[in-house]
Design a protein around this motif. Structure first.
Motif, PDB file in Angstrom:
ATOM      1  N   ILE A   6       0.834  -1.204   0.000  1.00  0.00           N
ATOM      2  CA  ILE A   6       0.000   0.000   0.000  1.00  0.00           C
ATOM      3  C   ILE A   6       0.864   1.247   0.000  1.00  0.00           C
ATOM      4  CG2 ILE A   6      -1.635   1.324   1.395  1.00  0.00           C
ATOM      5  CD1 ILE A   6      -2.838  -1.382   2.260  1.00  0.00           C
ATOM      6  N   ILE A   7       1.918   1.246   0.798  1.00  0.00           N
ATOM      7  CA  ILE A   7       2.821   2.394   0.861  1.00  0.00           C
ATOM      8  C   ILE A   7       3.516   2.607  -0.485  1.00  0.00           C
ATOM      9  CG2 ILE A   7       4.949   3.260   1.908  1.00  0.00           C
ATOM     10  CD1 ILE A   7       3.985   1.977   4.530  1.00  0.00           C
ATOM     11  N   ARG A  42      -0.891  15.380  -4.234  1.00  0.00           N
ATOM     12  CA  ARG A  42       0.432  14.888  -3.843  1.00  0.00           C
ATOM     13  C   ARG A  42       0.668  15.094  -2.357  1.00  0.00           C
ATOM     14  NH1 ARG A  42       5.493  17.906  -4.362  1.00  0.00           N
ATOM     15  NH2 ARG A  42       7.109  16.435  -3.855  1.00  0.00           N
ATOM     16  N   VAL A  43       0.291  16.251  -1.847  1.00  0.00           N
ATOM     17  CA  VAL A  43       0.446  16.518  -0.419  1.00  0.00           C
ATOM     18  C   VAL A  43      -0.466  15.603   0.397  1.00  0.00           C
ATOM     19  CG1 VAL A  43       0.087  18.270   1.353  1.00  0.00           C
ATOM     20  CG2 VAL A  43       1.221  18.879  -0.775  1.00  0.00           C
ATOM     21  N   MET A  44      -1.688  15.376  -0.090  1.00  0.00           N
ATOM     22  CA  MET A  44      -2.620  14.505   0.617  1.00  0.00           C
ATOM     23  C   MET A  44      -2.087  13.072   0.687  1.00  0.00           C
ATOM     24  SD  MET A  44      -6.535  13.493  -0.340  1.00  0.00           S
ATOM     25  CE  MET A  44      -5.996  12.636  -1.809  1.00  0.00           C
ATOM     26  N   TYR A  45      -1.566  12.565  -0.430  1.00  0.00           N
ATOM     27  CA  TYR A  45      -1.009  11.209  -0.426  1.00  0.00           C
ATOM     28  C   TYR A  45       0.212  11.124   0.478  1.00  0.00           C
ATOM     29  CZ  TYR A  45      -4.002   9.918  -4.357  1.00  0.00           C
ATOM     30  OH  TYR A  45      -5.077   9.643  -5.163  1.00  0.00           O
ATOM     31  N   SER A  46       1.016  12.176   0.530  1.00  0.00           N
ATOM     32  CA  SER A  46       2.181  12.179   1.413  1.00  0.00           C
ATOM     33  C   SER A  46       1.751  12.115   2.874  1.00  0.00           C
ATOM     34  CB  SER A  46       3.021  13.428   1.179  1.00  0.00           C
ATOM     35  OG  SER A  46       3.510  13.467  -0.130  1.00  0.00           O
ATOM     36  N   ALA A  47       0.715  12.855   3.230  1.00  0.00           N
ATOM     37  CA  ALA A  47       0.207  12.819   4.604  1.00  0.00           C
ATOM     38  C   ALA A  47      -0.369  11.449   4.934  1.00  0.00           C
ATOM     39  CB  ALA A  47      -0.843  13.905   4.794  1.00  0.00           C
ATOM     40  N   ILE A  48      -1.052  10.833   3.989  1.00  0.00           N
ATOM     41  CA  ILE A  48      -1.619   9.499   4.211  1.00  0.00           C
ATOM     42  C   ILE A  48      -0.512   8.478   4.419  1.00  0.00           C
ATOM     43  CG2 ILE A  48      -2.906   7.630   3.096  1.00  0.00           C
ATOM     44  CD1 ILE A  48      -4.686   9.792   1.853  1.00  0.00           C
ATOM     45  N   VAL A  49       0.561   8.554   3.609  1.00  0.00           N
ATOM     46  CA  VAL A  49       1.685   7.634   3.763  1.00  0.00           C
ATOM     47  C   VAL A  49       2.316   7.799   5.145  1.00  0.00           C
ATOM     48  CG1 VAL A  49       4.039   7.154   2.976  1.00  0.00           C
ATOM     49  CG2 VAL A  49       2.209   7.355   1.324  1.00  0.00           C
ATOM     50  N   LEU A  50       2.497   9.021   5.573  1.00  0.00           N
ATOM     51  CA  LEU A  50       3.085   9.267   6.889  1.00  0.00           C
ATOM     52  C   LEU A  50       2.204   8.696   7.996  1.00  0.00           C
ATOM     53  CD1 LEU A  50       5.362  10.611   8.484  1.00  0.00           C
ATOM     54  CD2 LEU A  50       3.972  12.669   8.514  1.00  0.00           C
ATOM     55  N   LEU A  54       3.169   5.642  10.632  1.00  0.00           N
ATOM     56  CA  LEU A  54       3.121   5.834  12.082  1.00  0.00           C
ATOM     57  C   LEU A  54       2.165   4.854  12.751  1.00  0.00           C
ATOM     58  CD1 LEU A  54       3.198   9.734  12.325  1.00  0.00           C
ATOM     59  CD2 LEU A  54       5.038   8.122  12.845  1.00  0.00           C
ATOM     60  N   VAL A  55       0.996   4.641  12.187  1.00  0.00           N
ATOM     61  CA  VAL A  55       0.023   3.711  12.767  1.00  0.00           C
ATOM     62  C   VAL A  55       0.529   2.276  12.672  1.00  0.00           C
ATOM     63  CG1 VAL A  55      -2.305   2.754  12.462  1.00  0.00           C
ATOM     64  CG2 VAL A  55      -1.948   5.221  12.419  1.00  0.00           C
ATOM     65  N   ALA A  56       1.106   1.901  11.545  1.00  0.00           N
ATOM     66  CA  ALA A  56       1.617   0.539  11.380  1.00  0.00           C
ATOM     67  C   ALA A  56       2.761   0.259  12.349  1.00  0.00           C
ATOM     68  CB  ALA A  56       2.065   0.319   9.942  1.00  0.00           C
ATOM     69  N   LEU A  61       2.962  -3.648  13.034  1.00  0.00           N
ATOM     70  CA  LEU A  61       2.887  -4.278  11.715  1.00  0.00           C
ATOM     71  C   LEU A  61       4.197  -4.156  10.947  1.00  0.00           C
ATOM     72  CD1 LEU A  61      -0.680  -3.101  10.712  1.00  0.00           C
ATOM     73  CD2 LEU A  61      -0.004  -5.337  11.582  1.00  0.00           C
ATOM     74  N   ILE A  62       4.922  -3.079  11.197  1.00  0.00           N
ATOM     75  CA  ILE A  62       6.254  -2.915  10.616  1.00  0.00           C
ATOM     76  C   ILE A  62       7.215  -2.580  11.743  1.00  0.00           C
ATOM     77  CG2 ILE A  62       5.471  -2.207   8.329  1.00  0.00           C
ATOM     78  CD1 ILE A  62       5.948   0.666   9.103  1.00  0.00           C
ATOM     79  N   ASP A  63       8.468  -2.942  11.550  1.00  0.00           N
ATOM     80  CA  ASP A  63       9.493  -2.690  12.563  1.00  0.00           C
ATOM     81  C   ASP A  63      10.444  -1.617  12.069  1.00  0.00           C
ATOM     82  OD1 ASP A  63       8.501  -4.704  14.222  1.00  0.00           O
ATOM     83  OD2 ASP A  63       9.638  -6.223  13.130  1.00  0.00           O
ATOM     84  N   ALA A  64      10.877  -0.793  13.011  1.00  0.00           N
ATOM     85  CA  ALA A  64      11.875   0.218  12.666  1.00  0.00           C
ATOM     86  C   ALA A  64      13.242  -0.447  12.568  1.00  0.00           C
ATOM     87  CB  ALA A  64      11.900   1.301  13.745  1.00  0.00           C
TER      88      ALA A  64
END
Length: 69
Positions: A6-7, A42-50, A54-56, A61-64
């Motif tokens: 998705i990202i 583009r800005v909206m998609y960037s905010a959604i990715v961020l 953060l939620v994942a 769901l993901i590891d740093a």
């Protein structure tokens, strides 16, 4: 794995909208097509990715990366 796909898809949409805004900027000005629409997306998609990252990460769901070097 689904979160990463998705990202990646959203990052591709960001690049596509950047290219579309560039094409609108280079072409003759047309009143029905505005460059700000594509840049806003583009800005909206960037905010959604961020937010997804953060939620994942908060849900585990993901590891740093523990060692960045």
């Amino acid at each position: 794995m689904l979160i990463k796909l998705i990202i990646i898809a959203l990052l591709l949409f960001i690049i596509i909208n950047l290219a579309r805004a560039g094409l609108v900027m280079v072409r003759q000005p047309q009143p029905e097509v505005r460059m700000s629409r594509y840049l806003g997306r583009r800005v909206m998609y960037s905010a959604i990715v961020l937010l997804i990252i953060l939620v994942a990460q908060a849900l585990g769901l993901i590891d740093a990366n523990p060692r960045p070097y």
